[in-house]
Write a protein that holds these residues in place. Structure first.
Motif, PDB file in Angstrom:
ATOM      1  N   LEU A 237      -3.845 -17.427  26.778  1.00 50.92           N
ATOM      2  CA  LEU A 237      -3.713 -17.663  28.211  1.00 50.92           C
ATOM      3  C   LEU A 237      -4.658 -18.763  28.670  1.00 50.92           C
ATOM      4  O   LEU A 237      -4.269 -19.679  29.406  1.00 50.92           O
ATOM      5  CB  LEU A 237      -3.992 -16.372  28.979  1.00 50.92           C
ATOM      6  N   ALA A 238      -5.922 -18.694  28.195  1.00 48.68           N
ATOM      7  CA  ALA A 238      -6.920 -19.697  28.581  1.00 48.68           C
ATOM      8  C   ALA A 238      -6.553 -21.077  28.038  1.00 48.68           C
ATOM      9  O   ALA A 238      -6.696 -22.091  28.732  1.00 48.68           O
ATOM     10  CB  ALA A 238      -8.304 -19.284  28.075  1.00 48.68           C
ATOM     11  N   ALA A 239      -6.072 -21.103  26.782  1.00 48.67           N
ATOM     12  CA  ALA A 239      -5.686 -22.387  26.189  1.00 48.67           C
ATOM     13  C   ALA A 239      -4.506 -22.994  26.943  1.00 48.67           C
ATOM     14  O   ALA A 239      -4.481 -24.198  27.234  1.00 48.67           O
ATOM     15  CB  ALA A 239      -5.329 -22.189  24.716  1.00 48.67           C
ATOM     16  N   GLY A 240      -3.525 -22.148  27.257  1.00 49.63           N
ATOM     17  CA  GLY A 240      -2.373 -22.633  28.008  1.00 49.63           C
ATOM     18  C   GLY A 240      -2.766 -23.096  29.397  1.00 49.63           C
ATOM     19  O   GLY A 240      -2.272 -24.111  29.898  1.00 49.63           O
ATOM     20  N   LEU A 241      -3.692 -22.367  30.024  1.00 49.84           N
ATOM     21  CA  LEU A 241      -4.136 -22.726  31.368  1.00 49.84           C
ATOM     22  C   LEU A 241      -4.900 -24.043  31.363  1.00 49.84           C
ATOM     23  O   LEU A 241      -4.773 -24.857  32.282  1.00 49.84           O
ATOM     24  CB  LEU A 241      -5.011 -21.600  31.938  1.00 49.84           C
ATOM     25  N   SER A 242      -5.692 -24.269  30.320  1.00 49.85           N
ATOM     26  CA  SER A 242      -6.422 -25.540  30.202  1.00 49.85           C
ATOM     27  C   SER A 242      -5.444 -26.715  30.114  1.00 49.85           C
ATOM     28  O   SER A 242      -5.651 -27.756  30.740  1.00 49.85           O
ATOM     29  CB  SER A 242      -7.328 -25.528  28.962  1.00 49.85           C
ATOM     30  N   LEU A 243      -4.371 -26.535  29.332  1.00 51.81           N
ATOM     31  CA  LEU A 243      -3.352 -27.578  29.244  1.00 51.81           C
ATOM     32  C   LEU A 243      -2.657 -27.771  30.592  1.00 51.81           C
ATOM     33  O   LEU A 243      -2.336 -28.890  30.997  1.00 51.81           O
ATOM     34  CB  LEU A 243      -2.320 -27.218  28.177  1.00 51.81           C
TER      35      LEU A 243
END
Length: 519
Positions: free
Chosen positions: A239-245
């Protein structure tokens, strides 16, 4: 016709004039061409800076690999902090329309040291993306030529570092020339480039949905409401990785605020343009992501969005299956997107450097405004030279290093957006409870947006210490993304301390002092 500077414009704050010119350390104009950008022009430049065709073709595949069909949910999640922060920017601009934006506002709220670092975060982020935008433009130029000539070998020329760097510098030179000229020239160029890419993206999405409806889709996937549910992503790291993108694909809307001294209705138009830009972009992103997931699915098949072989350039891979003989339009759209963003992205660092020079936080040369075009000529040229040198060096050192700077860029975005959001909260602390509107727009919204970005910044910082993070390149057991991020921040701190010795007046609050919004 180029407009004359406003009567209240003035020369840089030199040591000789500082005491008389700004005894209260207040905000002053810098000689830019006032009233040269309208609401539509600001929105177009904002969309151009975000570069939807370029950012989404690079980010859609990696986001799918992290969260699958929940990409629309991630886009909506990324939209929330951007919108909340945009409200804070809007309120700051209403009180203090200044081209220094993050630098000026953080200085007014927290003092010169925090303000200087906020300005550095903006400059570092834009310099990083300028170099990468030029590189993307080169790649798509050769892809386009290879498509037109029906010769795939031409596309391989972009991999030659000498050819790549020379063509990249030519792109940079053209963008610098347009940016150096007046804002009317910038707007005219952007209307064509932005208009074309948006039309092609909408056509691409509609064609994909038609393919799903008539049974010609590669892996037709029924559209479900669950795609918009972020709670369906069970893993917090994903979720955090996707949100960063997602944060990365929204970045750039704040350029509408940086032009505030050149905008008609400086107190209100830039804020409206920022809000409308973010809303238009989220609608466009949702349309594209939903249509392409429905058409190609998230599997690892030939055209599946989960296929690692196509994730670096999803639009190029799917252009043929979706548009058939019109596939070349997608390459032209991405090329125009990266070229348009390359040119419009110059606006923010040049005007931030101008403000920092104007208030004595950097050498006075940065405060120079072109007497013919009323643009920050010296700052524009310096931005171009630094970005060009950075790209050339990194391209020859390692392509992995160059691509890791994109992830580092995400950290810089969270850093200076977050600082600016907190600056809005603190600056308006005496008016929080004056009305319901003030409570939401000067306290709650920017505070929540700032906290989200701060959490993302520190999460990425910690995760990037992993040697396998990003491209997998590492030094001394630490991920290269973490090292690049620390180098950028520490370089800013070193330069700031050096400037404090060279130009103490700014750091004593004499040229731009702390302030608070009063009733």
């Amino acid at each position: 016709m180029t407009q004359q500077p406003q009567p209240e414009s003035r020369a840089p704050l030199t040591e000789a004039t500082r005491a008389v010119d700004a005894p209260q350390g207040g905000i002053t104009r810098k000689g830019l061409s006032a009233g040269s950008v309208g609401l539509i022009g600001a929105i177009v430049i904002g969309i151009s800076c975000i570069a939807p065709a370029y950012t989404l073709t690079a980010a859609l595949g990696p986001t799918v690999s992290e969260v699958g069909t929940q990409v629309p949910a991630i886009i909506l999640l990324g939209f929330i902090p951007m919108l909340l922060v945009a409200f804070g920017y809007r309120e700051l601009n209403r009180r203090m329309p200044d081209s220094g934006t993050s630098f000026t506002w953080a200085t007014r709220a927290f003092g010169p040291w925090i303000g200087w670092l906020a300005g550095w975060g903006l400059i570092a982020a834009t310099i990083l993306v300028l170099s990468n935008l030029a590189g993307i433009a080169v790649d798509f130029l050769f892809l386009l030529i290879s498509q037109v000539a029906a010769n795939p070998e031409i596309a391989d020329l972009a991999a030659n570092p000498f050819v790549n760097v020379v063509v990249c510098l030519l792109f940079m030179l053209g963008a610098t020339w347009i940016s150096y000229r007046d804002m009317q020239t910038t707007q005219k160029v952007q209307y064509w480039l932005v208009g074309f890419q948006v039309v092609v993206l909408v056509l691409f999405s509609v064609a994909a949905l038609v393919g799903v409806a008539n049974g010609t889709a590669f892996d037709a996937t029924p559209i479900e409401l669950s795609w918009f549910n972020p709670f369906a992503v069970s893993d917090f790291s994903a979720l955090a990785a996707g949100l960063s993108l997602s944060i990365f694909i929204f970045w750039g809307w704040d350029v509408t605020l940086t032009m505030n001294e050149e905008t008609k209705g400086a107190e209100t138009t830039p804020g409206r343009a920022a809000t409308l830009t973010v809303v238009i972009i989220v609608a466009l992103y949702l349309l594209i992501s939903v249509s392409l997931i429905a058409f190609a699915g998230v599997g690892t098949g030939e055209f599946g969005l989960g296929n690692p072989d196509i994730q670096d350039n999803v639009f190029f891979a799917l252009a043929g299956p979706v548009l058939g003989p019109l596939a070349v339009l997608v390459s032209i759209a991405v090329l125009s997107s990266s070229a348009a963003s390359l040119q419009s992205t110059f606006v923010s660092p040049a005007r931030t450097l101008l403000a920092m020079g104007h208030y004595g936080a950097l050498p006075e040369k940065f405060a120079k405004v072109s007497p013919r075009f009323f643009t920050p000529g010296y700052a524009t040229i310096v931005s171009a030279v630094v970005a060009s040198v950075f790209y050339a060096v990194m391209r020859f050192v390692s392509e992995n290093v160059l691509w890791d700077t994109i992830t580092t860029l995400g950290m810089m975005i969270c850093f200076y957006y977050g600082l600016t959001a907190f600056a809005a909260v603190w600056y308006f602390r005496k008016t929080w409870f004056r009305s319901v509107r003030e409570f939401f727009f000067t306290l709650l919204f920017p505070l929540v947006g700032g906290v989200i970005l701060a959490v993302l910044f520190f999460t990425t910082l910690i995760d990037s210490m992993d040697p396998e993070y990003g491209s997998g390149s590492h030094l001394f057991g630490l991920g290269l993304v973490f090292i690049l991020g620390m180098v950028v921040l520490l370089t800013g701190i070193v330069i700031m301390i050096w400037q404090a010795f060279k130009r103490p007046a700014f750091f004593r609050g004499e040229t731009l002092s702390r302030a608070v919004a009063e009733d």
